[in-house]
Structure formats: C-alpha cells, structure tokens
Scaffold this motif. Structure first.
Motif, PDB file in Angstrom:
ATOM      1  N   ASP A  26     -11.315  17.525  11.930  1.00 18.78           N
ATOM      2  CA  ASP A  26     -10.620  17.342  10.654  1.00 18.78           C
ATOM      3  C   ASP A  26      -9.610  18.481  10.475  1.00 18.78           C
ATOM      4  OD1 ASP A  26     -11.550  16.059   7.507  1.00 18.78           O
ATOM      5  OD2 ASP A  26      -9.961  17.536   7.810  1.00 18.78           O
ATOM      6  N   GLU A  27      -8.353  18.125  10.423  1.00 16.95           N
ATOM      7  CA  GLU A  27      -7.316  19.157  10.348  1.00 16.95           C
ATOM      8  C   GLU A  27      -7.341  19.898   9.022  1.00 16.95           C
ATOM      9  OE1 GLU A  27      -3.306  18.676  11.717  1.00 16.95           O
ATOM     10  OE2 GLU A  27      -3.914  17.033  13.038  1.00 16.95           O
ATOM     11  N   GLU A  28      -7.806  19.229   7.957  1.00 19.28           N
ATOM     12  CA  GLU A  28      -7.833  19.853   6.643  1.00 19.28           C
ATOM     13  C   GLU A  28      -8.929  20.908   6.558  1.00 19.28           C
ATOM     14  OE1 GLU A  28      -6.338  18.492   3.304  1.00 19.28           O
ATOM     15  OE2 GLU A  28      -4.758  18.183   4.792  1.00 19.28           O
ATOM     16  N   SER A  29     -10.154  20.489   6.904  1.00 18.77           N
ATOM     17  CA  SER A  29     -11.300  21.375   6.705  1.00 18.77           C
ATOM     18  C   SER A  29     -11.574  22.257   7.908  1.00 18.77           C
ATOM     19  CB  SER A  29     -12.547  20.541   6.410  1.00 18.77           C
ATOM     20  OG  SER A  29     -12.924  19.813   7.570  1.00 18.77           O
ATOM     21  N   GLY A  30     -11.111  21.851   9.076  1.00 17.75           N
ATOM     22  CA  GLY A  30     -11.411  22.612  10.288  1.00 17.75           C
ATOM     23  C   GLY A  30     -12.710  22.200  10.950  1.00 17.75           C
ATOM     24  N   LEU A  31     -13.393  21.184  10.384  1.00 14.81           N
ATOM     25  CA  LEU A  31     -14.633  20.679  10.984  1.00 14.81           C
ATOM     26  C   LEU A  31     -14.400  20.300  12.447  1.00 14.81           C
ATOM     27  CD1 LEU A  31     -17.588  19.543  10.527  1.00 14.81           C
ATOM     28  CD2 LEU A  31     -16.478  17.356  10.045  1.00 14.81           C
ATOM     29  N   GLY A  32     -15.327  20.714  13.313  1.00 11.03           N
ATOM     30  CA  GLY A  32     -15.119  20.427  14.733  1.00 11.03           C
ATOM     31  C   GLY A  32     -16.410  20.247  15.495  1.00 11.03           C
ATOM     32  N   VAL A  33     -16.280  19.936  16.771  1.00  5.68           N
ATOM     33  CA  VAL A  33     -17.451  19.794  17.642  1.00  5.68           C
ATOM     34  C   VAL A  33     -17.248  20.617  18.913  1.00  5.68           C
ATOM     35  CG1 VAL A  33     -18.146  17.513  16.838  1.00  5.68           C
ATOM     36  CG2 VAL A  33     -16.546  17.701  18.761  1.00  5.68           C
ATOM     37  N   ALA A  34     -18.381  21.066  19.461  1.00 11.11           N
ATOM     38  CA  ALA A  34     -18.367  21.764  20.741  1.00 11.11           C
ATOM     39  C   ALA A  34     -19.211  20.974  21.728  1.00 11.11           C
ATOM     40  CB  ALA A  34     -18.938  23.166  20.586  1.00 11.11           C
ATOM     41  N   LEU A  35     -18.832  21.026  22.990  1.00 10.84           N
ATOM     42  CA  LEU A  35     -19.568  20.294  24.030  1.00 10.84           C
ATOM     43  C   LEU A  35     -19.693  21.143  25.281  1.00 10.84           C
ATOM     44  CD1 LEU A  35     -17.580  17.282  23.144  1.00 10.84           C
ATOM     45  CD2 LEU A  35     -19.934  16.873  23.802  1.00 10.84           C
ATOM     46  N   ALA A  36     -20.837  21.002  25.935  1.00  6.14           N
ATOM     47  CA  ALA A  36     -21.014  21.648  27.233  1.00  6.14           C
ATOM     48  C   ALA A  36     -21.841  20.732  28.129  1.00  6.14           C
ATOM     49  CB  ALA A  36     -21.722  22.987  27.059  1.00  6.14           C
ATOM     50  N   THR A  37     -21.601  20.794  29.423  1.00  3.88           N
ATOM     51  CA  THR A  37     -22.442  20.054  30.371  1.00  3.88           C
ATOM     52  C   THR A  37     -23.043  21.049  31.357  1.00  3.88           C
ATOM     53  OG1 THR A  37     -20.784  19.712  32.108  1.00  3.88           O
ATOM     54  CG2 THR A  37     -20.824  18.123  30.305  1.00  3.88           C
ATOM     55  N   ASP A  38     -24.255  20.760  31.793  1.00  2.00           N
ATOM     56  CA  ASP A  38     -24.895  21.616  32.779  1.00  2.00           C
ATOM     57  C   ASP A  38     -25.916  20.862  33.604  1.00  2.00           C
ATOM     58  OD1 ASP A  38     -24.318  24.529  33.004  1.00  2.00           O
ATOM     59  OD2 ASP A  38     -24.319  24.326  30.824  1.00  2.00           O
ATOM     60  N   ALA A  39     -26.073  21.305  34.824  1.00  2.00           N
ATOM     61  CA  ALA A  39     -27.165  20.852  35.680  1.00  2.00           C
ATOM     62  C   ALA A  39     -27.256  21.841  36.819  1.00  2.00           C
ATOM     63  CB  ALA A  39     -26.904  19.461  36.230  1.00  2.00           C
ATOM     64  N   ASN A  40     -28.482  22.148  37.222  1.00  2.07           N
ATOM     65  CA  ASN A  40     -28.670  23.038  38.349  1.00  2.07           C
ATOM     66  C   ASN A  40     -29.581  22.327  39.340  1.00  2.07           C
ATOM     67  OD1 ASN A  40     -29.621  25.050  40.137  1.00  2.07           O
ATOM     68  ND2 ASN A  40     -29.092  26.635  38.635  1.00  2.07           N
ATOM     69  N   GLY A  41     -28.936  21.681  40.328  1.00  4.74           N
ATOM     70  CA  GLY A  41     -29.674  20.895  41.312  1.00  4.74           C
ATOM     71  C   GLY A  41     -30.653  21.745  42.112  1.00  4.74           C
ATOM     72  N   ARG A  42     -30.319  23.012  42.311  1.00  4.11           N
ATOM     73  CA  ARG A  42     -31.218  23.898  43.072  1.00  4.11           C
ATOM     74  C   ARG A  42     -32.534  24.074  42.322  1.00  4.11           C
ATOM     75  NH1 ARG A  42     -29.358  27.601  46.802  1.00  4.11           N
ATOM     76  NH2 ARG A  42     -30.206  29.407  45.696  1.00  4.11           N
ATOM     77  N   TYR A  43     -32.444  24.372  41.043  1.00  2.00           N
ATOM     78  CA  TYR A  43     -33.670  24.527  40.257  1.00  2.00           C
ATOM     79  C   TYR A  43     -34.452  23.209  40.203  1.00  2.00           C
ATOM     80  CZ  TYR A  43     -32.350  29.170  38.498  1.00  2.00           C
ATOM     81  OH  TYR A  43     -32.038  30.500  38.373  1.00  2.00           O
ATOM     82  N   CYS A  44     -33.728  22.095  40.112  1.00  2.00           N
ATOM     83  CA  CYS A  44     -34.413  20.802  40.027  1.00  2.00           C
ATOM     84  C   CYS A  44     -35.120  20.464  41.332  1.00  2.00           C
ATOM     85  CB  CYS A  44     -33.430  19.701  39.650  1.00  2.00           C
ATOM     86  SG  CYS A  44     -32.839  19.851  37.971  1.00  2.00           S
ATOM     87  N   GLN A  45     -34.556  20.928  42.438  1.00  2.82           N
ATOM     88  CA  GLN A  45     -35.208  20.709  43.717  1.00  2.82           C
ATOM     89  C   GLN A  45     -36.537  21.477  43.751  1.00  2.82           C
ATOM     90  OE1 GLN A  45     -34.388  18.602  45.926  1.00  2.82           O
ATOM     91  NE2 GLN A  45     -35.227  19.217  47.910  1.00  2.82           N
ATOM     92  N   LEU A  46     -36.533  22.679  43.176  1.00  2.85           N
ATOM     93  CA  LEU A  46     -37.753  23.488  43.153  1.00  2.85           C
ATOM     94  C   LEU A  46     -38.793  22.899  42.202  1.00  2.85           C
ATOM     95  CD1 LEU A  46     -36.281  27.138  43.055  1.00  2.85           C
ATOM     96  CD2 LEU A  46     -36.989  25.788  45.051  1.00  2.85           C
ATOM     97  N   ASP A  47     -38.328  22.421  41.070  1.00  3.61           N
ATOM     98  CA  ASP A  47     -39.233  21.857  40.066  1.00  3.61           C
ATOM     99  C   ASP A  47     -38.421  20.991  39.102  1.00  3.61           C
ATOM    100  OD1 ASP A  47     -40.834  21.291  37.879  1.00  3.61           O
ATOM    101  OD2 ASP A  47     -41.875  23.219  37.965  1.00  3.61           O
ATOM    102  N   PRO A  48     -38.467  19.681  39.305  1.00  2.00           N
ATOM    103  CA  PRO A  48     -37.593  18.815  38.488  1.00  2.00           C
ATOM    104  C   PRO A  48     -37.899  18.861  36.998  1.00  2.00           C
ATOM    105  CG  PRO A  48     -39.051  17.501  39.912  1.00  2.00           C
ATOM    106  CD  PRO A  48     -39.203  18.933  40.330  1.00  2.00           C
ATOM    107  N   TYR A  49     -39.159  19.095  36.627  1.00  2.00           N
ATOM    108  CA  TYR A  49     -39.505  19.154  35.203  1.00  2.00           C
ATOM    109  C   TYR A  49     -38.822  20.361  34.558  1.00  2.00           C
ATOM    110  CZ  TYR A  49     -42.400  19.351  30.958  1.00  2.00           C
ATOM    111  OH  TYR A  49     -42.832  19.391  29.650  1.00  2.00           O
ATOM    112  N   VAL A  50     -39.047  21.523  35.170  1.00  2.00           N
ATOM    113  CA  VAL A  50     -38.455  22.747  34.633  1.00  2.00           C
ATOM    114  C   VAL A  50     -36.933  22.737  34.835  1.00  2.00           C
ATOM    115  CG1 VAL A  50     -38.390  25.274  34.817  1.00  2.00           C
ATOM    116  CG2 VAL A  50     -40.564  24.050  35.055  1.00  2.00           C
ATOM    117  N   GLY A  51     -36.503  22.215  35.982  1.00  2.00           N
ATOM    118  CA  GLY A  51     -35.075  22.184  36.285  1.00  2.00           C
ATOM    119  C   GLY A  51     -34.284  21.403  35.245  1.00  2.00           C
TER     120      GLY A  51
END
Lengths: 82, 231, 766
Positions: C466-491
């Motif tokens: 919203d240009e008036e109020s400045g309301l906004g959103v933030a986004l991030a993506t992540d995955a660590n295949g190495r950790y998931c290989q070690l333990d998919p639940y924790v990964g």
C-alpha cells in the motif's frame, strides 16, 4: 569463396511468440491477406575451400548441434549459395 | 501541468512513470496505444517495458502503433517527449532520435545502478541538472547498445546532442558511452537508464543511505519548469 | 492424408474389448481397471487422456496426499486467524490488514528445466504467476530457489545459463521484480536441477476469486493464447491409436513461453475482475483443459457441458485427445454470467486477447465434452479431479542413515592458528554455495513497479503493498538438502526456521508458509520415508511457530541416474510489516555502531558449509532446532524494527557467524572490528565453532550507541541472550577478528565475487 546457407526455424508445432506478435503488427497494415508469420534464422557460412559432400555433412552436424536447439528448432535448409 | 504516459501492450514501467510525474508535482495522465488522442497533455513519456514483446526489434512495432502518429506530429511541433529504455527504442524506431539500439555486447540482460554524466542541460527534460552533474540511475535492459554510423556519430557529438553518457562502466557496448540523446530542438530526449526508478527515497538505488537515491527526479521536475522551450 | 477418427462414448460402449495404451500414458493396470469400474465401460481415448494426466503423480498427489493431510490437521485456531483461503486452491490467501490480502505460492518446474533449461525455467515462472492471477490478485514479485549440479561439471554451464536466462527473460518481460531466492550447486542435482519459482500477489479482500464453476447456465470461456501441440508428448500415443492410417506428427514434450502474452493476460484479467465480469477462474497449467474443466466443475455445481470444437487452435491438426492434454501456456478459463459476456469480450478485445465460449455450467454432476457433434467424454468430474487414487506407499528407514549420522565432522582437527582460520574462512567464502550470486541476480530486474524495499543480497525480499500506509510483505525461501540428507525431519524444520528467521530479520512478522517438496522416487521406500519425515517435521514445526502452510507443491522422481537427490523441501515464509520504511537493512552503514550477537552458539559443524567447503564432508547430525528461541528472536526483531532501535539485522545461516559478518561488511562496504573470546568463554566453544557453527536462532544486529541501553533492556525483557561482539568501522576498510585475522573489504569482495564469473563468464562492471 563459397558460402553455405543454413536456415533454422522454430519447430512448426511449437508456439513462435515472435512470429505471432509480428503477424499481428503486419495485419494492422493490410486487408487480411496476411495470416501468419514465423521467424527463423539464416546463417551464411563462408568457406576457404570447395564444398565437398563430406564438408556439407559436417556443416549439417554443426547446424543440428550448435546452430539450432533440436528441442525447439529444426534445421530446414542447408544449401550452397549461387 | 499534465504529463501523459503511453501504455502499450507489454509496457512495464508505465505505472512507475506516472508515479514519478506525481512525485515531481505534475498531473499524470494515462494514455492508451490504440487511441489517436493525446488528451491535450503538455508533455509525454514513453515508458520502459517490452512493447508487443519486442520480438521483431525493440520498439519497432510500437513505433507503428496508432497513437505514435499523433506523438510524432506533436514532437515535431515541440511537445516535450521523454523515451525511457523501451521508450528510447521506440523514439529511435520512429526516427525522432538518431541511431539504433542493439543487443548488449555481453549478450545478457543487465540490471545495475549506473553512473551517468549529464552532458546537456538545454533540454525540456534536463534543465534542472547542472552541466556535467554525475548521477546514479538504475539501468535494466537486454538491448541497450547504442550504435550509429560514423557520420551520424560525428554529427551527434558535434551538435552536442549527446545528453547522458555512461561513467566508470559502459554496461552494454554503446558507442562513445552514449546513454541518452536529445533532438536538435531539445524537446525530445531518450535514454536507456530508468530515471523513474530513482525518484523516491527508500525505493531507489543505494546512495548515501540504503536505496535513498533520487537522482532521476530532476528529469520529471525539469519538464514542469521547462524554461528551454518557452524561451 | 491421415484422418482422425474420434473415439466416442457410443464407440466405447460398442467396443468394450478394444486395447488401450494406458501403460504408455503412465497408468497402472489397477488404475485402468478402476477407471473402467467408475465408468461402467471402457473409457474413450479422450477420457483416458483426462484420467491419465489428472491421476498422474504431478496432478493427483496420489503418493503424497496421505502425508500432506498433516498440514491441515496440525493447525491451531490461532493459525487460522489470518487465513482467508487455505490449502487446496490455486494458492493460499492471507489477510495482512487494512483490507489487503496476499497470496503466494512456490512451485517446481524441475524436469522441463533439464530437457530445455531456458523454456523450462521460463514457463515455470509463467505457471506460478498464473496461479496468483487466478486468485484475483495482481502479481507483485517473483523469487526462485535453484539447485544445479557441480559447478565444475561440463553440463552445468548449459543448465545454469539456460535456467537463469529463462527466468530473466520471462520475469523481466512480465514486469515483476525478482526480489530474492537462493542457488546451490551439488552433484546430486547434476541431471536433475531444481527450478522452484515463487510468485506473490496482492488483492483487496473483496477481489478474491476462486476456481469454481457455479451458477447453472453460466458460460465457460477459454481465453489467452491459442491451443497448440505443446507439452503433449504422451498424447501422441493416443493419437497414433486413433489415427485411421499413418502416424501422427510427433509432438514435443516442451512448452514455449510467451511472457508478452502473459503480461497482457495479467492486465486483461485484472480489468475483468475490476469490471466484475468473472464468477470463477482457473489457470491452465499441467493437464490443460482436462484439469481446468474437471476442477472447476468439481468445485462448483458439479457439471459442465462443453464443445471442444470451440477451442481456438494454433495447430488445426490437433486431435481431441491432444487438445484435452495440451499444456500450451498463457491460457485461462473463466466462468461468466451470460449477461456479462459482452462486457467480458469488450475487455479481452481491448487487450487483443482471443476468447471463445466453450460451453456452460450444469448441475447434472457430469462433465460432458462434445467433439464434431458426438460425445467423447462423459464423466463425473470429481472422479477425475478429486477422487483419484491414493497410495500409502511402503516406507523404509534408510539402511545407510545410521552410518551417515555416526560419521561426524568432529573427526577433523580444528584450526590452531589465526592464519589457518583465515584460510578456512576464505575457502568457505569462495565456495560455490557461499559465493556471491551477482552473476545470476544482475540479470533480474528488481526495480520494476517501484515498490521493492529489500532485494538480493538482502536475506529476505520486501515489497510495499500500500503506497499510502507503507504496508508491505517480506518473503524468504530456504532449503538445506545436506541437512535433510542427514535427517529429513530436522532438515525440513531447519529450512523452516531459517526462512522464518530471514523474514523476521527484515523487521517483518512471519505469517504463513508455502512449500515445494523436491524428492526422489516415491516408489523407493527409503525416499518415501524421507518424504514422510520431512512433511512431519514441517507440519510439527509450523504448529510450534504458529504459522500455517497455505499451499505448495510436491515434485517426485528427482534423481540423477538411480541416485535420488538430497531431500530438498524448499520452504517459503511470508511475513507482513506495517510500514516498509521501518525495515531493517542487511548491513551496516555507519561508523562506530555496536554489533551484537543474539542467541547462543553450540559446537554444531556436522553438515555445515565449513564441513562441506573446507573438508568436502557430509555426515553427522544437523543442528538442534529451538522453536521457542526462534519465536522470541522474531518478536524481538519486530519490536526493535518498530521502535527503530537497531540499524541492521543479519541472520546467521550457512557459514555461521563469520559469513553473517561478511554479509554485513559487503552490503555497503563498511568494515568491522570483532572479538570472539567472550563468546567462546560464555558458550564454551572454540574459535572454529564460534566462527563457523551453524547453530540456529541467532542474528547479529548493529545498534547506534545512543540506543544501547534501550536495546539491552529489550533483550532482557524478552529473554534473548545478547553479547556485544564488535563495532562497525568505516576507517579500517576491513573485517578484523581480533587476535585471529584481518581481511580487507577489497579482498573479501574479490574472493566472494570471483567464483561464479570464473565458471560462467564476467559480471558487467564486476
């Protein structure tokens, strides 16, 4: 020096966005006689030797492997310029 | 003052250009490519984007769209016209500016914060800059390499029509580091970088603070205070 | 001349024993038998086409469904509070306040991106953006999570160049800012790169649209690009089966994207929504018309009657089966009230978008499709779109995992000198997975639309809504295949908390999750076990953090040869912020500010970037996940951002503290002087662990000295461990770890930025 001409076109069954957009533009200037445009590439390959069947075959290989992407394009013509 | 922004199918930075006009204090007017009506605007911006997909040559199809007949006519009568990126390409294709724009020499699309030098302030769009002022404006294009034959190039330089020049880095192989041009009269200006993306602190290129660069705003202010053409 | 003879329902009844090539279409014998039972006869070839694509793993989630249910079950009332549309629709919709809603989703386009990287990646972006449009939203940004093979493998260059230029071409031409993502190189992705594209859109609450066909007599309109022979490799089998003589043209499996057509489609759809011309809408993606008709009908009044001859074709030789299966891009299907058709067509004409009425909504409970005057499909749409087969695939604890977990990186001798630490640090900084990605992201436009508040290399992307109020959103993506290989639940949980923390670090409050679950073959019981564990971990984690999963996608059969990829559940977290002007930069800009480390450090180096880059090792157990600590940290950051008492925040992820410090230095080129002895003493770790450990729930922040007391008070009040570890230093132009080593900003930049250009070509101005 002989020149070999290679023509590459987008595969007929695939969408050709460039051709489609250009066709629309040309149609605006005409009376409906233009129905379609497809855009390809023309390569003029200059040689320093006579064209032999072997050389032509080699150029054909290059055309298929390098000049075109066989997943989306076809080599439609390879010929020696007059 | 009313400043029009033309939207072609495939225009992308049209809303940004409208916002820039508003932030500069002008009244933005949205114009549609298929109309033959400039709605009596006092100045005109052809925005960035990929008009008609830019599939034939960049700007080529847009240069022949219905509204361009009025634009060419008005420009020849002195209406201030600014072409940004794709808009510059349209102006070149419409022969309102000289030369041509081709694929970047490195072959890829490039987005970077680009340093420019203002080379000419006697235009409708640059009269509030200092001559020689160094500014940072976002650049983003795939086909921004400026070319012209030797004779044209000599004339452009000789008549002082080069309006912006790339500094430090030539990002696309443009001849003589040319980033933007004006016409002889000074009402028509085109450039590859995007001044409309450097008009609002917080959303521009990094400057002394994060994203605080607003070096582009002067271009939109210039046309509102246009002293050159009314001279 | 060959002539296509359509297989009609009458014909199917008359020839019950005709052999049908169901196996070549990917259907199992029992699935084919099930279709015959549902219909009480053999399917027509058109029906077979529909069932085969809609019952495919990709469309039906038949192997994953039983596990994915947890995302709907492990949900508290609190998590539903802001959820306007949950899982199951094209994309989830979250209320972010002030009458605004946001819809976002991440989706894979992995296999096409290996065959034809440019078009594969381009159409991946196109597909996810159409999902966002069909919710009634204006797309406002894209991101991408990429996984490539080894950086020095001869084929990686082809895939990287193609994928990056495909995303660049399509996203840039669409006019959507590309605000972030991540790139990893690992040989497990050699013949199976991952291209996961995310799109986010914004809408006013009242503009929400859903994919359903309601209102008997309402019209079914197909609009956008014409239908051609794209992506229907499989359907040629059917075509060959039904051609009277000769063979059909061989149809390619790839699709070609036209971003210009999609851009026009976006503007056209938004104008249609604005004019209230549309009752329901669905984009055409995988399975094309088969999917759109059966899903719209299933979600609406239950029936639809269409005439396939009305589909506008690019290629007039297409057979009915091919039309049903075509994956031609840039198409949408809308449900339109008859009295609104004229207004609808006025808008499509304005945008030069072709449209045709295919038929109408009925309440018969049947989806009936006619072709050349005869009925070729007559099915209950729910049996196609909803009630497909569901498998409870066998799972098996991987035979190798105990040995892998026992092989800890603790066996490697720790650095004894500052020089040794410095060498390890520079090796890590230049390693492919930690190296600067300018070579990629310089090809993406993040300026367009003028609302981008954070972008690469910031840890999260942020867009003003919203240009008036400045309301906004933030986004991030992540995955660590190495950790998931070690333990998919924790990964999977590590991917979640990392993404969550990245959003929190921007100053936004995390609100919702979308996931793209990339795994090997579900027919491999060990892969199925990995998948089940990852989903369980993710669902449990979301419940702990109190943020719901709103949608996403599953991609199976990702393997190089017989070797499955590392499990790679890419987790995207979306958060909101009242005013983007209060966002937190991801680097320091001023002299003499205090640098604080929030959170505690444990000796957690198994599976870390340090283990990979320095010792080429993967083994042991991944770091511990601490949800209460993550929540406390996120709360603290939101408060600090709101009150303006921290000047920057940087998440500690792969590469640990030293990588976060480097990011802080390189963002604006301001140096820092840091000490780690107090940290070592407090947490009982050695210098290697202090610098490289990947313990979670940690962030570094910079604080202006005048705000020191307030800041420490805030940390105490929220029980977040805090330690002053350094000061920013514009004078020295270096990163100094006192008593250990010092590296100039110039050298940091050179090492960090050299790796990708060395393999893929120079960076302009770099």
């Amino acid at each position: 020096m002989p020149t070999v001409i290679v023509e590459v076109m987008p595969k007929e069954v695939l969408l050709d966005p460039a051709g489609k957009a250009t066709a629309r533009a040309l149609q605006r200037f005409g009376d409906g006689e233009i129905t379609d445009v497809r855009i390809g590439k023309r390569f003029e390959i200059t040689l320093n030797t006579d064209v032999t069947p072997e050389l032509l075959e080699h150029i054909g290989e290059l055309a298929r492997d390098v000049l075109s992407n066989q997943v989306i394009e076809d080599v439609t013509s390879i010929h020696v310029a007059d | 003052m009313r400043v029009g922004v033309i939207t072609f199918p495939g225009s992308l930075d049209d809303r940004d250009a409208l916002r820039a006009v508003r932030l500069a204090g002008g009244e933005p007017v949205s114009l549609w490519h298929d109309d033959h009506d400039l709605q009596g605007v006092d100045a005109l911006i052809i925005p960035g984007g990929f008009s008609y997909g830019d599939y034939l040559r960049c700007g080529a199809i847009a240069a022949h769209s219905p509204i361009m007949r009025e634009v060419i006519d008005a420009a020849n009568k002195g209406l201030p016209v600014l072409g940004i990126c794709n808009g510059f390409q349209v102006l070149v294709e419409a022969h309102l500016l000289d030369g041509g724009l081709i694929r970047n020499d490195h072959g890829t699309f490039i987005r970077r914060d680009q340093k420019l030098r203002v080379e000419n302030v006697d235009t409708a769009w640059t009269n509030t800059y200092e001559l020689g002022q160094e500014i940072t404006i976002p650049l983003k294009n795939g086909e921004g390499g400026f070319i012209a034959d030797d004779e044209t190039l000599k004339r452009l330089e000789g008549e002082g029509l080069v309006t912006f020049r790339y500094l430090d880095v030539n990002p696309n192989g443009s001849l003589n580091d040319i980033a933007g041009l004006r016409n002889a009269r000074g009402n028509v200006v085109g450039l590859m970088p995007h001044p409309e993306h450097a008009v609002e602190a917080g959303f521009g290129p990094d400057a002394d603070r994060m994203q605080s660069g607003t070096d582009g705003l002067a271009m939109f202010v210039s046309v509102l205070t246009d002293t050159v053409l009314s001279k | 001349m060959t002539e296509h003879v359509p297989d009609t329902v009458d014909n199917a009844i008359a020839t019950p024993d005709k052999h049908q090539p169901y196996e070549l279409l990917g259907l199992k014998a029992d699935e084919y038998a099930q279709i015959r039972e549902i219909l009480g006869r053999r399917p027509t070839s058109g029906e077979l086409a529909m069932y085969s694509v809609m019952w495919s793993e990709h469309c039906s989630y038949k192997s994953s469904k039983v596990h994915l249910r947890q995302f709907g079950q492990k949900v508290s009332e609190d998590m539903k509070k802001h959820l306007m549309v949950g899982m199951g629709e094209n994309a989830g919709v979250v209320d972010i306040g002030e009458g605004w809603a946001v819809t976002f989703k991440i989706e894979s386009h992995n296999h096409p991106s290996y065959i034809e990287p440019f078009q594969g990646a381009a159409t991946g972006v196109g597909g996810i953006v159409r999902d966002i449009i069909s919710m009634g939203a204006r797309p406002v940004a894209v991101m991408d999570a990429l996984r490539f093979g080894a950086i020095d493998h001869e084929d990686t260059h082809r895939v990287v160049n193609g994928v990056v230029s495909g995303i660049s071409f399509y996203g840039n031409c669409l006019g959507l800012p590309n605000i972030g993502g991540e790139t990893w190189f690992d040989s497990v992705y050699q013949a199976n790169p991952l291209v996961n594209a995310l799109a986010v859109g914004a809408l006013r609450h009242e503009d929400l649209h859903l994919a359903n066909a309601k209102g008997v007599g309402n019209l079914v309109v197909l609009f956008g690009a014409r239908t051609g022979g794209d992506g229907i490799g499989g359907a040629s089998i059917l075509a060959s089966d039904t051609f009277a003589e000769g063979g059909p043209t061989k149809r390619p499996a790839v699709q070609v994207g036209d971003p210009f057509a999609e851009k026009v489609l976006i503007e056209c759809c938004l104008e249609l929504f604005q004019g209230d011309c549309v009752e329901g809408i669905q984009d055409l993606g995988a399975a094309g018309i088969s999917c759109a008709t059966s899903e719209l009908a299933s979600n609406g009044d239950g029936g639809m009657h269409i005439t396939l001859d009305n589909v506008l074709l690019r290629d007039p030789t297409l057979t009915a089966e091919e039309i049903l299966m075509s994956e031609s891009q840039e198409r949408m299907m809308a449900i339109v009230r008859p009295e609104k058709l004229e207004a609808f067509l006025a808008v499509t004409t304005k945008w030069d978008v072709e449209a045709s009425v295919l038929g109408e909504v009925t309440n018969t409970g049947r989806l009936i499709i006619e072709w050349q005057g005869e009925t070729i499909v007559n099915v209950d749409p729910r049996t196609v779109a909803v009630d497909g087969p569901v498998y409870n695939r066998p799972m098996e604890y991987p035979s190798w995992i105990d040995a892998l977990q026992a092989d800890s990186a603790a066996k490697f001798a720790r650095a004894q000198t500052g020089t040794e630490l410095r060498d390890q640090f520079l090796a890590l900084l230049g390693s492919p997975n930690e190296a600067d990605t300018d070579w990629i992201t310089n090809q993406y436009d993040y300026y367009v639309m003028g609302n981008t508040a954070l972008h690469t290399p910031d840890g999260a992307g942020m867009i003003r809504i919203d240009e008036e109020s400045g309301l906004g959103v933030a986004l991030a993506t992540d995955a660590n295949g190495r950790y998931c290989q070690l333990d998919p639940y924790v990964g999977a949980q590590l991917a979640l908390v990392e993404s969550y923390r990245n959003v929190a670090t921007s100053g936004a409050t995390p609100m919702a999750v979308s996931d793209c679950l990339n795994f090997g073959s579900p027919e491999n019981p060990e892969v199925m076990w990995q998948f089940a564990r990852a989903v369980e971990g993710l669902a449990d984690g979301c419940l702990e953090l109190g943020i719901p999963v709103t949608g996403g996608n599953v991609s199976f059969y990702n393997q190089t040869g017989d070797v499955p990829i590392h499990p790679t559940p890419v987790v995207a977290v979306m958060g909101s912020i009242d005013n983007v002007a209060r966002r937190l930069p991801s680097g320091w800009q001023d002299e003499g500010e205090n640098i604080y480390l929030l959170g505690v450090t444990r000796d957690e180096l198994d599976g870390s970037s340090w283990a990979g880059a320095v010792h080429n090792h993967l083994g042991g157990k991944p770091p511990v996940v601490d949800f209460p600590a993550e929540k406390a940290l996120a709360g603290l950051l939101a408060a600090a951002a709101h009150e303006g008492i921290v000047t920057s925040a940087i998440d500690l992820g792969t590469g640990g503290l030293i990588k976060a410090l480097t990011d802080g230095v390189l963002r604006f080129g301001v140096g820092a002087r840091v000490w780690i002895d107090e940290l070592q003493q407090r947490d009982g770790v050695d210098a290697t662990a202090a610098l490289f450990s990947e313990t979670t729930a940690r962030v570094i922040v910079s604080v202006d000295r005048t705000d020191d007391v307030r800041f420490r008070g805030l940390c105490e009040g929220r029980n977040v461990p805090v330690l002053r570890i350094g000061v920013t230093d514009t004078g020295s132009a270096s990163l100094e770890v006192q008593g250990q080593f010092e590296v100039s900003v110039e050298q940091l930049a050179a090492v960090h930025r050299a790796t990708l250009p060395a393999h893929f070509g120079p960076v302009v101005g770099g």
